[in-house]
Scaffold this motif. Structure first.
Motif, PDB file in Angstrom:
ATOM      1  N   LEU A 365       0.828  -1.207   0.000  1.00 59.77           N
ATOM      2  CA  LEU A 365       0.000   0.000   0.000  1.00 59.77           C
ATOM      3  C   LEU A 365       0.863   1.259   0.000  1.00 59.77           C
ATOM      4  O   LEU A 365       0.629   2.191  -0.774  1.00 59.77           O
ATOM      5  N   GLY A 366       1.880   1.273   0.867  1.00 63.66           N
ATOM      6  CA  GLY A 366       2.740   2.450   0.928  1.00 63.66           C
ATOM      7  C   GLY A 366       3.539   2.650  -0.333  1.00 63.66           C
ATOM      8  O   GLY A 366       3.633   3.778  -0.852  1.00 63.66           O
ATOM      9  N   PHE A 367       4.122   1.568  -0.862  1.00 64.17           N
ATOM     10  CA  PHE A 367       4.960   1.670  -2.058  1.00 64.17           C
ATOM     11  C   PHE A 367       4.142   2.107  -3.263  1.00 64.17           C
ATOM     12  O   PHE A 367       4.557   2.986  -4.031  1.00 64.17           O
ATOM     13  N   PHE A 368       2.963   1.518  -3.430  1.00 67.89           N
ATOM     14  CA  PHE A 368       2.135   1.878  -4.577  1.00 67.89           C
ATOM     15  C   PHE A 368       1.592   3.295  -4.452  1.00 67.89           C
ATOM     16  O   PHE A 368       1.399   3.978  -5.459  1.00 67.89           O
ATOM     17  N   ALA A 369       1.325   3.750  -3.228  1.00 71.36           N
ATOM     18  CA  ALA A 369       0.884   5.123  -3.045  1.00 71.36           C
ATOM     19  C   ALA A 369       1.986   6.106  -3.458  1.00 71.36           C
ATOM     20  O   ALA A 369       1.721   7.135  -4.096  1.00 71.36           O
ATOM     21  N   VAL A 370       3.228   5.782  -3.099  1.00 68.73           N
ATOM     22  CA  VAL A 370       4.355   6.637  -3.489  1.00 68.73           C
ATOM     23  C   VAL A 370       4.518   6.649  -5.007  1.00 68.73           C
ATOM     24  O   VAL A 370       4.702   7.706  -5.623  1.00 68.73           O
ATOM     25  N   LEU A 371       4.436   5.474  -5.631  1.00 71.03           N
ATOM     26  CA  LEU A 371       4.564   5.419  -7.091  1.00 71.03           C
ATOM     27  C   LEU A 371       3.416   6.161  -7.768  1.00 71.03           C
ATOM     28  O   LEU A 371       3.620   6.817  -8.810  1.00 71.03           O
ATOM     29  N   ALA A 685      -7.902   3.202   4.395  1.00 70.38           N
ATOM     30  CA  ALA A 685      -8.696   4.410   4.198  1.00 70.38           C
ATOM     31  C   ALA A 685      -7.824   5.573   3.737  1.00 70.38           C
ATOM     32  O   ALA A 685      -8.222   6.350   2.850  1.00 70.38           O
ATOM     33  N   LEU A 686      -6.642   5.700   4.305  1.00 62.04           N
ATOM     34  CA  LEU A 686      -5.730   6.766   3.888  1.00 62.04           C
ATOM     35  C   LEU A 686      -5.296   6.574   2.438  1.00 62.04           C
ATOM     36  O   LEU A 686      -5.254   7.531   1.653  1.00 62.04           O
ATOM     37  N   THR A 687      -4.967   5.327   2.109  1.00 62.42           N
ATOM     38  CA  THR A 687      -4.602   5.041   0.720  1.00 62.42           C
ATOM     39  C   THR A 687      -5.781   5.285  -0.207  1.00 62.42           C
ATOM     40  O   THR A 687      -5.628   5.854  -1.306  1.00 62.42           O
ATOM     41  N   GLY A 688      -6.963   4.853   0.234  1.00 65.71           N
ATOM     42  CA  GLY A 688      -8.155   5.081  -0.577  1.00 65.71           C
ATOM     43  C   GLY A 688      -8.459   6.556  -0.754  1.00 65.71           C
ATOM     44  O   GLY A 688      -8.871   6.992  -1.835  1.00 65.71           O
ATOM     45  N   TRP A 689      -8.282   7.329   0.323  1.00 63.73           N
ATOM     46  CA  TRP A 689      -8.513   8.766   0.218  1.00 63.73           C
ATOM     47  C   TRP A 689      -7.596   9.382  -0.842  1.00 63.73           C
ATOM     48  O   TRP A 689      -8.039  10.204  -1.658  1.00 63.73           O
ATOM     49  N   TYR A 690      -6.332   8.971  -0.848  1.00 63.40           N
ATOM     50  CA  TYR A 690      -5.397   9.525  -1.827  1.00 63.40           C
ATOM     51  C   TYR A 690      -5.760   9.074  -3.244  1.00 63.40           C
ATOM     52  O   TYR A 690      -5.714   9.870  -4.188  1.00 63.40           O
ATOM     53  N   ALA A 691      -6.149   7.795  -3.383  1.00 61.44           N
ATOM     54  CA  ALA A 691      -6.540   7.307  -4.704  1.00 61.44           C
ATOM     55  C   ALA A 691      -7.776   8.045  -5.212  1.00 61.44           C
ATOM     56  O   ALA A 691      -7.850   8.422  -6.394  1.00 61.44           O
ATOM     57  N   LEU A 692      -8.758   8.258  -4.341  1.00 61.19           N
ATOM     58  CA  LEU A 692      -9.958   8.999  -4.738  1.00 61.19           C
ATOM     59  C   LEU A 692      -9.608  10.433  -5.103  1.00 61.19           C
ATOM     60  O   LEU A 692     -10.163  11.009  -6.051  1.00 61.19           O
ATOM     61  N   ARG A 693      -8.693  11.021  -4.367  1.00 63.13           N
ATOM     62  CA  ARG A 693      -8.282  12.401  -4.659  1.00 63.13           C
ATOM     63  C   ARG A 693      -7.607  12.483  -6.030  1.00 63.13           C
ATOM     64  O   ARG A 693      -7.862  13.421  -6.801  1.00 63.13           O
ATOM     65  N   LEU A 694      -6.760  11.500  -6.346  1.00 63.73           N
ATOM     66  CA  LEU A 694      -6.108  11.494  -7.652  1.00 63.73           C
ATOM     67  C   LEU A 694      -7.127  11.387  -8.778  1.00 63.73           C
ATOM     68  O   LEU A 694      -6.936  11.956  -9.859  1.00 63.73           O
TER      69      LEU A 694
END
Length: 758
Positions: A365-371, A685-694
């Motif tokens: 989750l962290g690595f893919f969020a950074v990428l 949820a944090l990862t999802g929030w960032y994905a939704l924001r993108l």
């Protein structure tokens, strides 16, 4: 890397899913009939129908039952299940019998009508050791006894006998005696009668399995001298005696478990005035270094005083406490011992697996969020990994291929969205009706658009329909879209602009769930944004794009022809095709601004059918392209390694993870389980929030994420289990159709995202 040219034909011949399977896995439900318009060499032979395997659900149930049994057994052994502690002394006056016990000797025979107790003869020492055997301390105690030629009685815990049968056999072989100290060190005064009997009988079984013997001696845990016996303990002593045991308490309790120092232990163990004594020590339960040292010193000191160190029965001139066990008892004991060691190994290995799975999941989750963040920055600046792609001098002509099978509910909405595009180049739309039994072809033709052609063919499956479209396409650049999907006006242009880079062979668009009002739709919406579109940003940077979805993708016709068209080997033709393009040296990129709205399944049954086909087809594609792992390019190792770990192995372990969580919450403190679960949900949820924001989506959609963990997640890992079982058993899966609801004809699209935030 040079751009592959149309002359660079690299074709992998049709490959079976597994060595024992034939080709033809991608057949429709009625079997395969070749279309006259289909390119030669692309159609497999007809195959017979195959039903899904069902027996593996029984195997799964048995596996979970065995896993549950292992957890319960290990929990029982470690006192997690049914844990007991020493009971407080009971208030009230003692009974006359209890008074006689308190005034009597440490050796009790309660099998007769009267309480009988005896003391050891003078100059006789019976050392006893509780709570073992222990691999660290029991051998040292045995060595100290052997040094002085002394014998002792070991009141062993049944679970430790099962765990260390070799130590138990050594105790017997060196002439020492073994007594029953219960199986899980339970306070017998605090357990019901059935548990008391179980504790004693399991210990006898473990002893029989390890040594072939039974014992007639017993010492309840938390007991001490006769004077310290409480009312509840007295009741439990009578219950133990009723099962034929002689009870052994102690004259001298050294309290070595408190580690008061070897000198204090020696002082507590020395009888006074030449009296005989049963001395209580411990060879397990913690650091017993002081006990080992004290044993050596006690035996040395008493030898000078004329004492002899013997077993309890030897001290009283009784026959040995050991009795030969029957063959069936030995066998049952051996099975119990193996089961206990297996449960311990299983639980320990499972703990490490769960830890590794948690770390890998969080790291992913962290690595893919950074990428994804890196991809968004590069995209926002108009840059791609290999530099900015040159712009077209003029918009090139494009062919859009729409394979359709019984898509009457939504085909007109799909075609209208394609025709109403803002793309300025020439556009043709090919609707390939793959033998529909409804009005799909008639509804498509009824629109009467000049740039839309409807091609009818016999039912041959989606790959066949795509190949027909490729054959009839007039242009080099192709866009493929499912018959239940609609495009935004700018979507075609956004897809095609990425193909201006000559190294790009395919472009994945951004698929969104159009019918997201119900709970199932909301769950899929979350999954599409987080699990699909976020991942594709990372896959582009890592050059390991696994799938250009059938709902929206752009391709070079020459690249597809060089591969021999769309393969019919798998049920995931989009994944198979994407992997083949990557292996041929083409880049596959993701265009997040190319939006396509698709109709997702609206019931759990329909969702199951869709994901079952996806997962099974992905397994087929992975097996077909398995040799990519050995190729020079890193695509195979990255892509197949990721899919194997995160889409096969971890989902297969998920049922045991849930079982472990439920078990831990049921038998222990549920707070740690809830805390870990809550932590994972927060990270998701944090990862999802960032994905939704993108993606320009509303973060309010995340409210369904916790609920997703209790139904949707289980459904997805059961799909993986079903798919793996189907593949391993060699069953060829039929094409599962999903019922269409006509979402885009009946209602407007959801709010169009504003685009990637700047």
């Amino acid at each position: 890397m040079r751009a592959p040219s149309p002359q660079d034909k690299q074709v992998w011949p049709p490959a079976p899913l597994l060595p024992w399977q034939d080709t033809g896995a991608a057949q429709p439900e009625e079997g395969r009939r070749k279309s006259p318009s289909e390119p030669p060499g692309l159609s497999p032979q007809p195959v017979r129908k195959a039903t899904d395997p069902r027996g593996h659900w029984l195997l799964l149930a048995v596996g979970l039952l065995l896993a549950s049994g292992a957890l319960v057994l290990n929990g029982y052994v470690t006192n997690v299940v049914g844990e007991t502690h020493a009971a407080p002394p009971a208030a009230g006056p003692p009974s006359p019998e209890l008074e006689r016990v308190r005034r009597g000797g440490p050796m009790l025979n309660l099998t007769g009508s009267q309480v009988a107790s005896v003391r050891l003869p003078a100059k006789t020492l019976a050392l006893t050791f509780d709570d073992g055997p222990d691999p660290a301390w029991t051998p040292q105690v045995l060595d100290a006894l052997k040094k002085h030629g002394a014998k002792a009685t070991f009141f062993a815990v049944g679970s430790k006998i099962a765990q260390h049968p070799e130590l138990t056999r050594r105790i017997v072989a060196e002439g020492h005696e073994i007594g029953n100290h219960t199986y899980a060190h339970a306070d017998l005064s605090e357990v019901p009668g059935w548990r008391l009997g179980l504790e004693l009988s399991l210990t006898q079984q473990a002893l029989a399995g390890a040594t072939g013997l039974h014992t007639t001696l017993a010492r309840p845990p938390y007991s001490s001298t006769p004077a310290a016996v409480t009312g509840p303990q007295w009741e439990s002593l009578k219950a133990v005696a009723d099962r034929g045991y002689l009870l052994v308490l102690t004259d001298l309790d050294t309290k070595d478990w408190a580690r008061p120092g070897s000198a204090q232990i020696v002082k507590a163990a020395l009888p006074s005035r030449g009296r005989g004594a049963i001395v209580m020590m411990h060879d397990a339960g913690g650091d017993r270094r002081q006990t080992v040292e004290a044993v050596d010193r006690v035996l040395g000191a008493l030898a000078d005083q004329g004492y002899r160190g013997v077993t309890v029965t030897q001290a009283l001139g009784m026959p040995s406490a050991h009795r030969q066990a029957k063959p069936v008892e030995r066998f049952a004991g051996a099975v119990l011992n193996v089961a206990q060691r297996g449960s311990k190994a299983f639980t320990e290995s499972l703990s490490w697996v769960l830890f590794a799975a948690g770390v890998l999941t969080l790291a992913r989750l962290g690595f893919f969020a950074v990428l994804a963040w890196v991809h968004a920055r590069r995209t926002r600046g108009g840059r791609r990994r290999r530099g900015r792609a040159p712009a077209w001098l003029a918009p090139p002509p494009v062919t859009v291929i729409v394979p359709a099978y019984n898509e009457a509910a939504g085909i007109q909405a799909t075609i209208r969205s394609l025709v109403n595009t803002t793309y300025q180049g020439a556009l043709e739309v090919l609707v390939v009706d793959d033998g529909s039994t409804d009005d799909t072809a008639a509804l498509a033709a009824a629109l009467a658009f000049d740039n839309v052609r409807v091609i009818r063919q016999h039912n041959g499956g989606k790959p066949s329909a795509l190949n027909t479209g490729i054959t009839h396409a007039r242009h080099e650049l192709l866009v493929m879209v499912d018959g239940d999907t609609v495009f935004e006006p700018a979507t075609i242009g956004q897809l095609i602009r990425q193909l201006a880079d000559p190294t790009v062979g395919a472009v994945s668009g951004n698929t969104k769930v159009g019918n997201r009002r119900g709970m199932i739709g909301r769950w899929q919406h979350i999954e599409y944004v987080i699990g699909f579109n976020l991942d594709r940003r990372a896959f582009e940077l890592l050059d390991c794009m696994a799938t250009v979805p059938g709902a929206i993708g752009a391709f070079r016709r020459s690249a597809l022809i060089a591969l021999g068209g769309v393969s019919t080997d798998t049920l995931a033709e989009d994944t198979d095709l994407t992997m083949a393009l990557c292996r041929a040296g083409w880049r596959v990129v993701y265009e997040e601004k190319a939006l396509a709205w698709t109709e997702a399944p609206t019931s759990l049954g329909q969702l199951w059918k869709q994901r079952y086909r996806w997962c099974y087809g992905t397994l087929q594609a992975m097996w077909k392209h398995r040799r990519a792992v050995l190729e020079r390019a890193s695509f195979g190792r990255r892509c197949l390694g990721y899919l194997t770990l995160f889409q096969v192995v971890l989902p297969l372990l998920a049922p045991v993870v849930d079982l472990m969580a439920v078990y831990s919450a049921a038998v222990g403190d549920p707070l740690p389980v809830v805390a870990v679960w809550g932590g994972f949900v927060i990270v998701q949820a944090l990862t999802g929030w960032y994905a939704l924001r993108l993606d320009g989506e509303r973060a309010s959609a995340l409210w369904v994420l916790p609920l997703q963990q209790f139904v949707y997640r289980q459904l997805m890992y059961l799909v993986v289990i079903q798919s793996v079982a189907t593949a391993v058993l060699g069953v060829r899966l039929r094409w599962h159709t999903v019922r269409r609801e006509g979402t885009f004809d009946a209602s407007p699209l959801p709010r169009t995202p504003a685009g990637t935030p700047s």
